[in-house]
Design a protein around this motif. Sequence first.
Motif: not given
Length: 107
Positions: A64-67, A73-74, A76-84
């Motif tokens: 459960g922790t791994a999921v 992480a996915v 946060v990476s999508m949010l970072l892509a939108v911000a960039i």
Amino acid sequence: MFRPKVPTMPQPTGLITPPAIVEPTAVVQHTPQTPAPAPVVAPAPARPTVQLTPGAVIALVGSGTAVVLVVGAVLVSMLLAVAITAASVAVCALVVRSLLASEGKRR
């Protein structure tokens, strides 16, 4: 001019079939029968209960922790892509605005 014209149909266009002849049928009454007694069914065996061992609990918590970490992480990476992308579009807009303003001053 703006009134709709309703078409008139002087004769029917489809084939006309004669009405079907319905003949009466006899009604037969049946005597009700008593239903047969239901067969006796043995009760279903009790299902075994699920028992969690300490190892199984640790495995469930770990998976459960791994999921949660992977999904986080996915996202946060999508949010970072939108911000960039938003930042690069804003820089492009400033450059185009500056070019258009400097061109207007030259004339």
